[in-house]
Design a protein around this motif. Structure first.
Motif, short mmCIF file in Angstrom:
data_model
loop_
_atom_site.label_atom_id
_atom_site.label_comp_id
_atom_site.label_asym_id
_atom_site.label_seq_id
_atom_site.Cartn_x
_atom_site.Cartn_y
_atom_site.Cartn_z
N ASN A 92 0.83 -1.21 0.00
CA ASN A 92 0.00 0.00 0.00
C ASN A 92 0.86 1.26 0.00
OD1 ASN A 92 -2.53 -1.19 -0.05
ND2 ASN A 92 -2.60 -1.47 2.18
N SER A 93 2.00 1.18 0.66
CA SER A 93 2.88 2.36 0.68
C SER A 93 3.37 2.69 -0.73
CB SER A 93 4.05 2.10 1.63
OG SER A 93 4.75 0.91 1.24
N ASP A 94 3.71 1.61 -1.49
CA ASP A 94 4.15 1.85 -2.88
C ASP A 94 2.99 2.37 -3.73
OD1 ASP A 94 6.66 0.98 -2.23
OD2 ASP A 94 6.30 -1.09 -2.89
N LEU A 95 1.79 1.84 -3.50
CA LEU A 95 0.64 2.27 -4.30
C LEU A 95 0.29 3.73 -4.00
CD1 LEU A 95 -1.61 1.46 -6.27
CD2 LEU A 95 -2.98 0.75 -4.29
N ASP A 96 0.40 4.10 -2.72
CA ASP A 96 0.08 5.49 -2.37
C ASP A 96 1.06 6.46 -3.02
OD1 ASP A 96 -2.02 4.58 -0.89
OD2 ASP A 96 -0.91 4.55 1.01
N LYS A 97 2.30 6.04 -3.17
CA LYS A 97 3.30 6.92 -3.79
C LYS A 97 2.98 7.18 -5.27
CE LYS A 97 7.09 5.37 -0.80
NZ LYS A 97 8.37 4.62 -0.76
N LEU A 98 2.22 6.25 -5.90
CA LEU A 98 1.92 6.41 -7.32
C LEU A 98 0.87 7.48 -7.58
CD1 LEU A 98 1.84 2.63 -8.32
CD2 LEU A 98 3.69 4.27 -8.62
N ASP A 99 0.11 7.81 -6.52
CA ASP A 99 -0.91 8.89 -6.63
C ASP A 99 -1.91 8.59 -7.75
OD1 ASP A 99 -2.16 11.17 -5.87
OD2 ASP A 99 -0.94 12.49 -7.14
N LEU A 100 -2.40 7.35 -7.78
CA LEU A 100 -3.39 6.97 -8.79
C LEU A 100 -4.80 7.23 -8.25
CD1 LEU A 100 -1.86 3.59 -10.01
CD2 LEU A 100 -1.87 5.78 -11.23
N ASP A 101 -5.68 7.58 -9.14
CA ASP A 101 -7.08 7.77 -8.76
C ASP A 101 -7.69 6.39 -8.48
OD1 ASP A 101 -9.66 8.48 -8.33
OD2 ASP A 101 -10.04 9.25 -10.36
N PRO A 102 -8.18 6.17 -7.24
CA PRO A 102 -8.77 4.83 -6.96
C PRO A 102 -9.92 4.49 -7.90
CG PRO A 102 -8.43 6.09 -4.94
CD PRO A 102 -8.18 7.02 -6.06
N ALA A 103 -10.69 5.49 -8.34
CA ALA A 103 -11.81 5.21 -9.24
C ALA A 103 -11.34 4.73 -10.60
CB ALA A 103 -12.67 6.45 -9.40
N ALA A 104 -10.08 5.04 -10.93
CA ALA A 104 -9.57 4.64 -12.24
C ALA A 104 -9.16 3.17 -12.27
CB ALA A 104 -8.38 5.51 -12.64
N LEU A 105 -9.00 2.57 -11.08
CA LEU A 105 -8.56 1.17 -11.03
C LEU A 105 -9.77 0.25 -11.06
CD1 LEU A 105 -5.73 1.58 -8.34
CD2 LEU A 105 -5.54 1.63 -10.83
N GLY A 106 -10.58 0.37 -12.09
CA GLY A 106 -11.76 -0.47 -12.20
C GLY A 106 -11.48 -1.73 -12.99
N GLU A 107 -12.53 -2.51 -13.08
CA GLU A 107 -12.42 -3.77 -13.80
C GLU A 107 -12.12 -3.54 -15.28
OE1 GLU A 107 -12.51 -6.28 -10.87
OE2 GLU A 107 -12.83 -7.14 -12.86
N THR A 135 5.99 -2.91 -7.96
CA THR A 135 6.47 -1.69 -7.29
C THR A 135 6.06 -0.44 -8.06
OG1 THR A 135 8.58 -1.90 -8.47
CG2 THR A 135 8.43 -2.88 -6.28
N HIS A 136 5.52 -0.67 -9.23
CA HIS A 136 5.13 0.47 -10.06
C HIS A 136 3.90 0.05 -10.89
CE1 HIS A 136 5.47 4.08 -12.47
NE2 HIS A 136 5.30 3.32 -13.56
N MET A 137 3.02 0.99 -11.14
CA MET A 137 1.84 0.68 -11.95
C MET A 137 1.37 2.00 -12.57
SD MET A 137 -1.67 -1.29 -10.92
CE MET A 137 -2.05 -0.18 -9.58
#
Length: 457
Positions: A92-107, A135-137
């Motif tokens: 989660n720490s790595d994901l938070d660093k990516l600053d991605l919109d959670p709504a964009a991570l849909g199916e 580690t990156h997305m």
């Protein structure tokens, strides 16, 4: 890795079978094949396997994101394409660093993931698992599946195929339900449990069909056509949750057109609340879960309704008995009412008759009294009349007597009366001489006469 030696032999897992610091000696007598090294403790081997995977080169993977969910320390998801899938995880720490919109991570969202393979060795109370440790997305645009799904949805909607099923009437309490699903699946159990809780006692016609592979859509369509040709009143297509790729069979265009044109109401119960396939749009009813489908198939809580009906029947029977007794008592009262009325009227008439008789008696008495009074009055009047007659006769006699002595009447008979100038009677010749002058009165008038002075001889 060599094809002539075990994939992770003693050297590759970092410990020797005999001797060496930290090494554990293997027991050759436990080996089922003397030609194979070991056996080695599985924990040490799995940790060696983990180290081996972590040493693999880091790479980039591209695929469609499915099943994304965040746990306490990690986020888990899968990357899929038409050839395969890889389970992935990211701190989660790595994901938070990516600053991605959670709504964009849909199916179905296409993403590029950087990282390498990893292995969790597990433990006494934890299962081992493999994942691609990312580690990156980054987002790689809308997924092909979502784009294809959107195009199909627009096409079917423009052709009006979302409406026909929704216009079909559904029985409120169906007797026969057709079920298209994989037999003995969790969704099947949930549907049966839901129907059982509703207290439904009808018949289920099973139409088994695969719900995930390439043949699934065709088999489901064939099963639905078979149910439509039978005597079932409503059909349900159910399956448990999964990724969009797992549920892709329910987005098949041919299957959706088949469902839309069926004359049999179809209830779609595919996936979970967040899953939306094309069959949900064309079906008569779209349910989030098989349990929800059971409630849609049998809107009535049959057990509760049965209890309510039984209670109402008891209340109705009790009310009926009470009504019969009350009305019977009332009818009995009404049946005796004429007799009571007759008695009352008879009593009243008798009373009136007594009053009439008494009144008549009083009238007779009063009239008798009045008659006696009248008779007395009449008698008195008769007496008075008789007295008056006598009186009249007496008066008539007196009158006749008076008239007989009336000087006028005497005068009328030819007599004349001698009277003085003062009207006094002159009753003698001497008086006439002395008067010298006097009047002789006849019946009609008086004549003055002078007396002669010659004395009587």
């Amino acid at each position: 890795m060599s094809g002539d030696s075990p994939l992770f032999g003693p050297e590759e897992v970092g410990f020797a079978p005999t001797g060496g610091a930290g090494a554990e000696e293997a027991d050759p007598e436990l080996s089922p094949d003397p030609d194979l090294p070991g056996p080695y403790p599985v924990g040490r081997w799995s940790m060696g396997f983990r180290d081996f995977l972590r040493q693999r080169p880091r790479i980039l993977l591209i695929g469609e994101l499915t099943g994304f969910k965040r746990a306490r320390a990690n986020a888990y998801f899968e990357l899929r394409d038409t050839m395969g899938a890889v389970p992935c995880s990211i701190w989660n720490s790595d994901l938070d660093k990516l600053d991605l919109d959670p709504a964009a991570l849909g199916e179905g969202v296409k993403v590029v993931v950087g990282g390498g393979p990893d292995f969790y060795p597990g433990g006494p109370h934890a299962s081992p698992s493999f994942s691609f440790r990312a580690t990156h997305m980054r987002l790689a645009g809308e997924g092909d599946l979502l784009a294809q799904l959107a195009r199909l949805r627009r096409t079917l909607e423009s052709e009006g195929l979302f409406e026909p099923q929704k216009l079909l009437g559904r029985p409120r309490l169906p007797k026969r339900i057709g079920v298209v699903t994989a037999r003995n699946s969790a969704a099947c159990a949930d549907l049966l449990a839901g129907l059982e809780r509703r207290g439904w006692r009808g018949t289920i016609v099973w139409a088994d069909a695969p719900v995930q592979d390439r043949r699934a859509s065709r088999a489901i369509g064939s099963a639905l056509r078979g149910l439509a040709a039978s005597d079932v009143e409503v059909a349900v297509v159910c399956r448990g949750g999964g990724s969009l790729a797992d549920l892709w069979a329910f987005c098949d265009e041919s299957l959706c057109r088949t469902v839309a044109l069926l004359r049999l109401p179809v209830v779609a119960a595919v996936g979970h609340e967040s899953d939306r396939t094309l069959i949900d749009d064309v079906a008569a009813v779209s349910c989030s879960t098989p349990t929800h489908a059971a409630e849609a198939l049998v809107p009535l809580d049959v057990a509760a309704e049965r209890t309510r009906v039984a209670r109402d029947a008891r209340l109705a029977a009790r009310a009926g008995r009470h009504a019969i007794l009350t009305r019977g008592r009332r009818l009995g009262e009404l049946a005796g009412a004429p007799q009571r009325t007759l008695r009352a009227e008879r009593s009243r008439l008798h009373q009136l008759l007594r009053e009439v008789r008494a009144s008549a008696g009083r009238g007779v008495i009063r009239r008798g009294s009045l008659a006696a009074t009248h008779a007395l009055v009449v008698s008195r009047k008769g007496t008075q009349a008789a007295g008056a007659t006598v009186e009249r006769a007496r008066l008539r006699g007196l009158e006749q007597a008076v008239r007989a002595h009336d000087p006028q009447r005497t005068l009328e008979r030819g007599y004349a009366r001698v009277e003085s100038a003062q009207g006094e009677p002159v009753t003698s010749a001497a008086a006439a001489r002395r008067a010298g002058r006097f009047d002789v009165r006849f019946a009609d008038d008086a004549v003055g006469v002078r007396a002669d002075e010659t004395e009587e001889s």
